[in-house]
Design a protein around this motif. Structure first.
Motif, PDB file in Angstrom:
ATOM      1  N   MET A 138       0.432  -1.174   0.022  1.00 26.00           N
ATOM      2  CA  MET A 138       0.046  -0.080   0.014  1.00 26.00           C
ATOM      3  C   MET A 138       0.877   1.206  -0.005  1.00 26.00           C
ATOM      4  N   TRP A 139       2.133   1.184   0.367  1.00 29.00           N
ATOM      5  CA  TRP A 139       3.008   2.298   0.461  1.00 29.00           C
ATOM      6  C   TRP A 139       3.311   2.908  -0.917  1.00 29.00           C
ATOM      7  N   ILE A 140       3.191   2.210  -1.867  1.00 33.05           N
ATOM      8  CA  ILE A 140       3.262   2.799  -3.451  1.00 33.05           C
ATOM      9  C   ILE A 140       2.170   3.956  -3.673  1.00 33.05           C
ATOM     10  N   GLN A 141       1.237   3.874  -2.810  1.00 31.26           N
ATOM     11  CA  GLN A 141       0.360   5.149  -2.989  1.00 31.26           C
ATOM     12  C   GLN A 141       0.854   6.661  -2.565  1.00 31.26           C
ATOM     13  N   GLY A 142       2.106   6.521  -2.035  1.00 31.32           N
ATOM     14  CA  GLY A 142       2.893   7.660  -1.825  1.00 31.32           C
ATOM     15  C   GLY A 142       1.897   8.519  -0.998  1.00 31.32           C
ATOM     16  N   ALA A 143       1.728   9.964  -1.551  1.00 32.72           N
ATOM     17  CA  ALA A 143       1.043  11.047  -0.693  1.00 32.72           C
ATOM     18  C   ALA A 143      -0.418  11.002  -0.918  1.00 32.72           C
ATOM     19  N   ASP A 144      -0.781   9.700  -1.714  1.00 29.36           N
ATOM     20  CA  ASP A 144      -2.483   9.462  -1.684  1.00 29.36           C
ATOM     21  C   ASP A 144      -2.897   8.363  -0.706  1.00 29.36           C
ATOM     22  N   TYR A 145      -1.742   8.089   0.004  1.00 33.67           N
ATOM     23  CA  TYR A 145      -2.213   6.861   1.085  1.00 33.67           C
ATOM     24  C   TYR A 145      -2.768   7.673   2.250  1.00 33.67           C
ATOM     25  N   THR A 146      -3.783   6.755   2.750  1.00 37.17           N
ATOM     26  CA  THR A 146      -4.757   7.186   4.002  1.00 37.17           C
ATOM     27  C   THR A 146      -4.404   6.121   4.853  1.00 37.17           C
ATOM     28  N   SER A 147      -4.180   6.656   6.164  1.00 36.31           N
ATOM     29  CA  SER A 147      -4.276   5.672   7.157  1.00 36.31           C
ATOM     30  C   SER A 147      -5.413   4.908   7.379  1.00 36.31           C
ATOM     31  N   PRO A 148      -5.722   3.671   7.871  1.00 33.73           N
ATOM     32  CA  PRO A 148      -7.163   3.000   8.119  1.00 33.73           C
ATOM     33  C   PRO A 148      -7.588   3.898   9.218  1.00 33.73           C
ATOM     34  N   TRP A 149      -6.941   4.290  10.317  1.00 32.27           N
ATOM     35  CA  TRP A 149      -7.365   5.161  11.421  1.00 32.27           C
ATOM     36  C   TRP A 149      -8.247   6.415  10.751  1.00 32.27           C
ATOM     37  N   GLN A 150      -7.652   7.079   9.719  1.00 32.51           N
ATOM     38  CA  GLN A 150      -8.265   8.123   9.029  1.00 32.51           C
ATOM     39  C   GLN A 150      -9.299   7.932   8.452  1.00 32.51           C
ATOM     40  N   TRP A 151      -9.258   6.670   7.683  1.00 32.06           N
ATOM     41  CA  TRP A 151     -10.316   5.936   6.876  1.00 32.06           C
ATOM     42  C   TRP A 151     -11.618   5.801   7.633  1.00 32.06           C
ATOM     43  N   ARG A 152     -11.491   5.236   8.761  1.00 29.45           N
ATOM     44  CA  ARG A 152     -12.590   4.726   9.769  1.00 29.45           C
ATOM     45  C   ARG A 152     -13.218   6.243  10.092  1.00 29.45           C
ATOM     46  N   LYS A 153     -12.726   7.234  10.354  1.00 24.70           N
ATOM     47  CA  LYS A 153     -13.055   8.374  10.796  1.00 24.70           C
ATOM     48  C   LYS A 153     -13.991   9.001   9.780  1.00 24.70           C
ATOM     49  N   LYS A 154     -13.671   8.875   8.678  1.00 26.04           N
ATOM     50  CA  LYS A 154     -14.316   9.550   7.576  1.00 26.04           C
ATOM     51  C   LYS A 154     -15.389   8.689   7.017  1.00 26.04           C
ATOM     52  N   PHE A 155     -15.363   7.429   7.124  1.00 29.92           N
ATOM     53  CA  PHE A 155     -16.445   6.657   6.348  1.00 29.92           C
ATOM     54  C   PHE A 155     -17.297   5.818   7.111  1.00 29.92           C
TER      55      PHE A 155
END
Length: 205
Positions: free
Chosen positions: A187-204
């Motif tokens: 998943m680190w190939i995403q670079g700046a587009d990467y979102t932490s699962p921690w942040q993803w849960r807060k958003k979705f």
């Protein structure tokens, strides 16, 4: 089961102390006459006696078999008359969407990686207490291999950003995460587009 037999049963487990599971324990007999002890209620909510013990102890080093892999960091196992859910402690993997929401990138790859690591394997546990939803927090091992750490090394899990047990040594996990990032694994190939699962849960969620 008589009160005397229950006392003997729990005393036996106390002698073999190792891993503690908190929560309700159920006793029921299946259609074949086999008695079961589990912290999961019986299939189809069949008749069961709920035991009032606050703690249930498993023998140290016991091997468990995999029942189900939910995602990259949550599994269900069985063994020693128990069936329960484990949250792989210290790591966080991309989230599957709930209630029709989209999956986080690399969530499927994380589940596939964990499936590959555990396929046809038995595991042992190092427990760090109980988490949300009555899940056991644990490092899981196949022989001497730390599967939690392998998920981070593969680039398909990050170090858990929330509160961690004081007994949990996160140092090797952060080292593994740093190397995976530098190598742009998974998943680190995403670079700046990467979102932490921690942040993803807060958003979705």
């Amino acid at each position: 089961m008589s009160p005397l037999l229950k006392t003997i049963f729990f005393s036996l487990f106390a002698v073999l102390a190792g891993i503690i599971l908190s929560g309700s324990i159920y006793l029921w007999t299946d259609t074949n006459g086999i008695q079961h002890f589990s912290n999961i209620s019986p299939p189809e909510n069949g008749p069961a006696e709920q035991l009032s013990e606050e703690k249930f102890i498993l023998p140290r080093g016991h091997q468990f078999t995999i029942v189900k892999i939910f995602d990259g960091d949550t599994i269900q196992v069985k063994g020693f008359g128990l069936k329960f859910t484990i949250r792989l402690v210290g790591i966080d993997t991309p989230e599957f969407g709930k209630r029709g929401q989209k999956n986080q990138p690399y969530s499927l790859q994380a589940k596939q990686k964990l499936t590959h690591l555990l396929q046809k394997k038995t595991i042992s546990l190092k427990q760090y207490g109980m988490g949300k939803y009555n899940r056991v927090l644990a490092e899981i091992f196949v022989h001497e291999t730390n599967i939690n750490l392998e998920m981070v090394r593969s680039g398909l899990a990050e170090v858990y950003r929330g509160k961690r047990s004081k007994k949990f040594d996160a140092a090797p996990y952060f080292q593994a995460e740093k190397r995976a990032k530098q190598s742009r694994k998974g998943m680190w190939i995403q670079g700046a587009d990467y979102t932490s699962p921690w942040q993803w849960r807060k958003k979705f969620h």
